[in-house]
Design a protein around this motif. Structure first.
Motif, mmCIF file in Angstrom:
data_model
loop_
_atom_site.group_PDB
_atom_site.id
_atom_site.type_symbol
_atom_site.label_atom_id
_atom_site.label_comp_id
_atom_site.label_asym_id
_atom_site.label_seq_id
_atom_site.Cartn_x
_atom_site.Cartn_y
_atom_site.Cartn_z
ATOM 1 N N ALA A 60 4.624 -0.919 2.280
ATOM 2 C CA ALA A 60 3.254 -1.405 2.110
ATOM 3 C C ALA A 60 3.090 -2.172 0.803
ATOM 4 O O ALA A 60 2.198 -3.011 0.677
ATOM 5 C CB ALA A 60 2.280 -0.235 2.150
ATOM 6 N N SER A 61 3.950 -1.927 -0.176
ATOM 7 C CA SER A 61 3.814 -2.582 -1.478
ATOM 8 C C SER A 61 4.074 -4.084 -1.386
ATOM 9 O O SER A 61 3.538 -4.857 -2.177
ATOM 10 C CB SER A 61 4.752 -1.940 -2.495
ATOM 11 N N ILE A 62 4.875 -4.517 -0.413
ATOM 12 C CA ILE A 62 5.153 -5.946 -0.246
ATOM 13 C C ILE A 62 3.858 -6.676 0.107
ATOM 14 O O ILE A 62 3.536 -7.723 -0.470
ATOM 15 C CB ILE A 62 6.217 -6.162 0.856
ATOM 16 N N ARG A 63 3.106 -6.124 1.051
ATOM 17 C CA ARG A 63 1.845 -6.756 1.469
ATOM 18 C C ARG A 63 0.788 -6.690 0.368
ATOM 19 O O ARG A 63 0.020 -7.634 0.175
ATOM 20 C CB ARG A 63 1.334 -6.088 2.740
ATOM 21 N N LEU A 64 0.754 -5.567 -0.363
ATOM 22 C CA LEU A 64 -0.235 -5.440 -1.434
ATOM 23 C C LEU A 64 0.069 -6.388 -2.592
ATOM 24 O O LEU A 64 -0.846 -6.891 -3.233
ATOM 25 C CB LEU A 64 -0.292 -3.998 -1.950
ATOM 26 N N GLU A 65 1.352 -6.613 -2.864
ATOM 27 C CA GLU A 65 1.725 -7.551 -3.927
ATOM 28 C C GLU A 65 1.231 -8.959 -3.586
ATOM 29 O O GLU A 65 0.664 -9.654 -4.427
ATOM 30 C CB GLU A 65 3.243 -7.557 -4.116
ATOM 31 N N LYS A 66 1.427 -9.351 -2.339
ATOM 32 C CA LYS A 66 0.973 -10.673 -1.892
ATOM 33 C C LYS A 66 -0.555 -10.779 -1.971
ATOM 34 O O LYS A 66 -1.100 -11.810 -2.387
ATOM 35 C CB LYS A 66 1.453 -10.897 -0.457
ATOM 36 N N LEU A 67 -1.251 -9.700 -1.608
ATOM 37 C CA LEU A 67 -2.709 -9.681 -1.660
ATOM 38 C C LEU A 67 -3.207 -9.749 -3.100
ATOM 39 O O LEU A 67 -4.184 -10.447 -3.391
ATOM 40 C CB LEU A 67 -3.244 -8.421 -0.972
#
Length: 136
Positions: A60-67
Protein backbone atom coordinates in the motif's frame (compact mmCIF):
# COMPACT_ATOMS: atom_id res chain seq x y z
CA UNK A 1 -21.77 42.87 9.96
CA UNK A 2 -20.83 42.81 6.28
CA UNK A 3 -17.24 43.85 6.99
CA UNK A 4 -16.79 41.04 9.52
CA UNK A 5 -18.03 38.47 7.02
CA UNK A 6 -15.66 39.82 4.38
CA UNK A 7 -12.71 39.64 6.78
CA UNK A 8 -13.64 36.10 7.82
CA UNK A 9 -14.05 35.09 4.17
CA UNK A 10 -10.59 36.48 3.32
CA UNK A 11 -9.08 34.64 6.28
CA UNK A 12 -10.69 31.36 5.20
CA UNK A 13 -9.51 31.93 1.63
CA UNK A 14 -5.93 32.44 2.85
CA UNK A 15 -6.13 29.26 4.96
CA UNK A 16 -7.47 27.28 1.99
CA UNK A 17 -4.60 28.51 -0.18
CA UNK A 18 -2.09 26.91 2.20
CA UNK A 19 -3.82 23.50 2.07
CA UNK A 20 -3.52 21.08 -0.81
CA UNK A 21 -5.68 17.98 -1.17
CA UNK A 22 -5.21 14.81 -3.20
CA UNK A 23 -7.74 11.97 -3.40
CA UNK A 24 -7.31 8.38 -4.54
CA UNK A 25 -10.57 6.57 -5.29
CA UNK A 26 -11.30 2.85 -5.72
CA UNK A 27 -7.82 1.67 -4.79
CA UNK A 28 -7.90 -2.15 -4.90
CA UNK A 29 -6.45 -2.66 -1.41
CA UNK A 30 -8.47 -3.36 1.71
CA UNK A 31 -8.99 -0.27 3.89
CA UNK A 32 -7.48 -2.03 6.89
CA UNK A 33 -4.17 -2.64 5.11
CA UNK A 34 -4.09 0.93 3.79
CA UNK A 35 -4.80 2.42 7.24
CA UNK A 36 -1.72 0.66 8.66
CA UNK A 37 0.48 2.67 6.31
CA UNK A 38 -1.59 5.87 6.58
CA UNK A 39 -1.23 5.90 10.38
CA UNK A 40 2.56 5.88 10.07
CA UNK A 41 2.77 9.11 8.04
CA UNK A 42 -0.02 11.12 9.71
CA UNK A 43 1.37 14.42 11.03
CA UNK A 44 4.87 13.78 9.65
CA UNK A 45 6.93 16.29 7.64
CA UNK A 46 6.66 15.50 3.90
CA UNK A 47 10.30 14.62 3.18
CA UNK A 48 10.35 12.21 6.11
CA UNK A 49 6.98 10.78 5.03
CA UNK A 50 8.27 10.19 1.49
CA UNK A 51 11.29 8.38 2.96
CA UNK A 52 9.09 6.22 5.17
CA UNK A 53 6.87 5.28 2.23
CA UNK A 54 9.79 4.63 -0.11
CA UNK A 55 11.40 2.09 2.24
CA UNK A 56 8.26 0.49 3.63
CA UNK A 57 7.69 -3.17 2.76
CA UNK A 58 3.92 -2.74 2.54
CA UNK A 59 2.38 -2.83 -0.93
CA UNK A 60 0.00 0.00 0.00
CA UNK A 61 2.96 2.35 0.54
CA UNK A 62 3.64 2.48 -3.21
CA UNK A 63 0.20 3.97 -3.90
CA UNK A 64 0.38 6.33 -0.92
CA UNK A 65 3.79 7.62 -2.02
CA UNK A 66 2.37 8.48 -5.44
CA UNK A 67 -0.65 10.16 -3.81
CA UNK A 68 1.58 12.22 -1.48
CA UNK A 69 3.64 13.40 -4.47
CA UNK A 70 0.39 14.43 -6.14
CA UNK A 71 -0.66 16.44 -3.06
CA UNK A 72 2.73 18.17 -3.03
CA UNK A 73 2.35 19.03 -6.72
CA UNK A 74 -1.12 20.42 -5.99
CA UNK A 75 0.37 22.62 -3.25
CA UNK A 76 3.04 23.89 -5.65
CA UNK A 77 0.36 24.72 -8.24
CA UNK A 78 -1.65 26.71 -5.67
CA UNK A 79 1.37 28.57 -4.26
CA UNK A 80 3.34 29.59 -7.32
CA UNK A 81 5.36 32.35 -5.63
CA UNK A 82 6.62 30.22 -2.73
CA UNK A 83 9.40 27.66 -2.84
CA UNK A 84 8.81 24.16 -1.53
CA UNK A 85 12.26 24.06 0.10
CA UNK A 86 11.55 27.20 2.16
CA UNK A 87 8.24 26.00 3.62
CA UNK A 88 7.91 23.15 6.10
CA UNK A 89 4.98 21.08 4.84
CA UNK A 90 3.48 18.16 6.69
CA UNK A 91 0.76 15.57 6.20
CA UNK A 92 -1.97 17.43 8.06
CA UNK A 93 -4.75 14.89 7.50
CA UNK A 94 -4.93 11.48 5.94
CA UNK A 95 -7.94 9.22 6.11
CA UNK A 96 -9.00 5.99 4.46
CA UNK A 97 -12.64 5.19 3.75
CA UNK A 98 -14.08 1.93 2.47
CA UNK A 99 -14.81 1.82 -1.24
CA UNK A 100 -16.75 -0.44 -3.53
CA UNK A 101 -16.71 -4.15 -2.67
CA UNK A 102 -16.55 -6.73 -5.45
CA UNK A 103 -18.33 -9.95 -4.47
CA UNK A 104 -17.03 -13.19 -5.91
CA UNK A 105 -17.96 -16.85 -5.38
CA UNK A 106 -15.41 -19.45 -4.25
CA UNK A 107 -16.34 -23.13 -4.59
CA UNK A 108 -16.53 -24.95 -1.25
CA UNK A 109 -16.84 -28.65 -0.30
CA UNK A 110 -20.09 -30.61 -0.73
CA UNK A 111 -21.52 -28.32 -3.42
CA UNK A 112 -21.50 -25.22 -1.26
CA UNK A 113 -20.10 -21.79 -2.10
CA UNK A 114 -18.28 -19.18 -0.05
CA UNK A 115 -18.52 -15.49 -0.85
CA UNK A 116 -15.20 -13.67 -1.34
CA UNK A 117 -15.30 -9.92 -0.71
CA UNK A 118 -12.64 -8.02 -2.65
CA UNK A 119 -12.44 -4.71 -0.84
CA UNK A 120 -11.29 -1.33 -2.13
CA UNK A 121 -10.78 2.04 -0.48
CA UNK A 122 -10.73 5.79 -0.94
CA UNK A 123 -7.76 7.74 0.45
CA UNK A 124 -7.75 11.50 1.07
CA UNK A 125 -4.54 13.30 1.96
CA UNK A 126 -4.22 16.97 3.03
CA UNK A 127 -0.84 18.71 2.97
CA UNK A 128 -0.44 21.95 4.94
CA UNK A 129 2.24 24.14 6.49
CA UNK A 130 3.68 22.73 9.68
CA UNK A 131 2.57 24.64 12.77
CA UNK A 132 5.30 25.09 15.37
CA UNK A 133 4.16 25.62 18.94
CA UNK A 134 6.51 27.71 21.07
CA UNK A 135 6.46 27.32 24.85
CA UNK A 136 6.52 30.56 26.84
Amino acid sequence: MGARKAIRAEKMKAEKKQKAIAVLRDCPTSPRKMRLVADIIRGVEINKALGILRYSKKEASIRLEKLLKSAIANWEAKNEGERLEDTKLCVKEIFVDGGRMLKRIQPAPQGRAHRIRKRSNHVTIVVDKMVTVENK
